[in-house]
Design a protein around this motif. Sequence first.
Motif, PDB file in Angstrom:
ATOM      1  N   LYS A  20       0.822  -1.211   0.000  1.00 19.79           N
ATOM      2  CA  LYS A  20       0.000   0.000   0.000  1.00 19.79           C
ATOM      3  C   LYS A  20       0.851   1.254   0.000  1.00 19.79           C
ATOM      4  CE  LYS A  20      -3.854  -2.159   2.275  1.00 19.79           C
ATOM      5  NZ  LYS A  20      -4.915  -2.027   3.228  1.00 19.79           N
ATOM      6  N   ASP A  21       0.311   2.298  -0.599  1.00 17.31           N
ATOM      7  CA  ASP A  21       0.961   3.609  -0.598  1.00 17.31           C
ATOM      8  C   ASP A  21       0.480   4.469   0.567  1.00 17.31           C
ATOM      9  OD1 ASP A  21       2.479   3.188  -2.929  1.00 17.31           O
ATOM     10  OD2 ASP A  21       0.734   3.628  -4.167  1.00 17.31           O
ATOM     11  N   ALA A  22      -0.651   4.064   1.178  1.00 16.36           N
ATOM     12  CA  ALA A  22      -1.220   4.864   2.263  1.00 16.36           C
ATOM     13  C   ALA A  22      -1.981   3.976   3.236  1.00 16.36           C
ATOM     14  CB  ALA A  22      -2.154   5.926   1.703  1.00 16.36           C
ATOM     15  N   LEU A  23      -2.018   4.400   4.490  1.00 18.09           N
ATOM     16  CA  LEU A  23      -2.839   3.772   5.518  1.00 18.09           C
ATOM     17  C   LEU A  23      -3.652   4.861   6.184  1.00 18.09           C
ATOM     18  CD1 LEU A  23      -0.339   1.320   7.242  1.00 18.09           C
ATOM     19  CD2 LEU A  23      -2.300   0.718   5.845  1.00 18.09           C
ATOM     20  N   MET A  24      -4.954   4.657   6.252  1.00 22.73           N
ATOM     21  CA  MET A  24      -5.858   5.623   6.872  1.00 22.73           C
ATOM     22  C   MET A  24      -5.686   7.012   6.245  1.00 22.73           C
ATOM     23  SD  MET A  24      -7.500   3.691   8.963  1.00 22.73           S
ATOM     24  CE  MET A  24      -8.387   4.863   9.957  1.00 22.73           C
ATOM     25  N   ILE A  59      -5.001  -4.061   8.622  1.00 23.22           N
ATOM     26  CA  ILE A  59      -6.073  -5.062   8.636  1.00 23.22           C
ATOM     27  C   ILE A  59      -7.383  -4.415   9.074  1.00 23.22           C
ATOM     28  CG2 ILE A  59      -6.916  -7.159   9.767  1.00 23.22           C
ATOM     29  CD1 ILE A  59      -3.954  -8.073   9.868  1.00 23.22           C
ATOM     30  N   TRP A  60      -7.313  -3.566  10.107  1.00 24.61           N
ATOM     31  CA  TRP A  60      -8.516  -2.875  10.571  1.00 24.61           C
ATOM     32  C   TRP A  60      -9.100  -2.022   9.445  1.00 24.61           C
ATOM     33  CZ3 TRP A  60     -10.463   1.965  10.848  1.00 24.61           C
ATOM     34  CH2 TRP A  60     -11.597   2.142  11.635  1.00 24.61           C
ATOM     35  N   GLU A  61      -8.230  -1.256   8.777  1.00 27.78           N
ATOM     36  CA  GLU A  61      -8.702  -0.398   7.692  1.00 27.78           C
ATOM     37  C   GLU A  61      -9.347  -1.217   6.582  1.00 27.78           C
ATOM     38  OE1 GLU A  61      -7.020   3.205   4.949  1.00 27.78           O
ATOM     39  OE2 GLU A  61      -5.685   1.516   5.280  1.00 27.78           O
ATOM     40  N   ASP A  62      -8.709  -2.314   6.220  1.00 30.57           N
ATOM     41  CA  ASP A  62      -9.229  -3.155   5.151  1.00 30.57           C
ATOM     42  C   ASP A  62     -10.592  -3.736   5.525  1.00 30.57           C
ATOM     43  OD1 ASP A  62      -8.603  -4.368   2.516  1.00 30.57           O
ATOM     44  OD2 ASP A  62      -8.800  -6.238   3.654  1.00 30.57           O
ATOM     45  N   THR A  63     -10.761  -4.081   6.782  1.00 30.90           N
ATOM     46  CA  THR A  63     -12.002  -4.688   7.258  1.00 30.90           C
ATOM     47  C   THR A  63     -13.122  -3.668   7.422  1.00 30.90           C
ATOM     48  OG1 THR A  63     -10.723  -6.352   8.447  1.00 30.90           O
ATOM     49  CG2 THR A  63     -13.016  -6.071   9.116  1.00 30.90           C
TER      50      THR A  63
END
Length: 76
Positions: A20-24, A59-63
């Motif tokens: 990924k290039d970004a999280l949240m 994982i939280w973001e994806d879910t």
Amino acid sequence: MGAWMRGPLRSMFEEYVLSKDALMGLEVNREVMRKHFEEHLSGTMDCSWGLWIFLSLAIWEDTHKGKALESNILFQ
């Protein structure tokens, strides 16, 4: 945690974080993240708890991404 990140969680970290290039919505410097991950894998450093934070967030973001807006949780 260190052994888990080198073993069963390794592929998850690569899939959920390093791809990924970004999280949240915040930019991830994949080059630096990969460097720390490789240092952990080689045993040079134990970065397991720091890496775990990024993995659990990814994982939280994806879910849950978008579910708050879909269910109107923010506006109740």
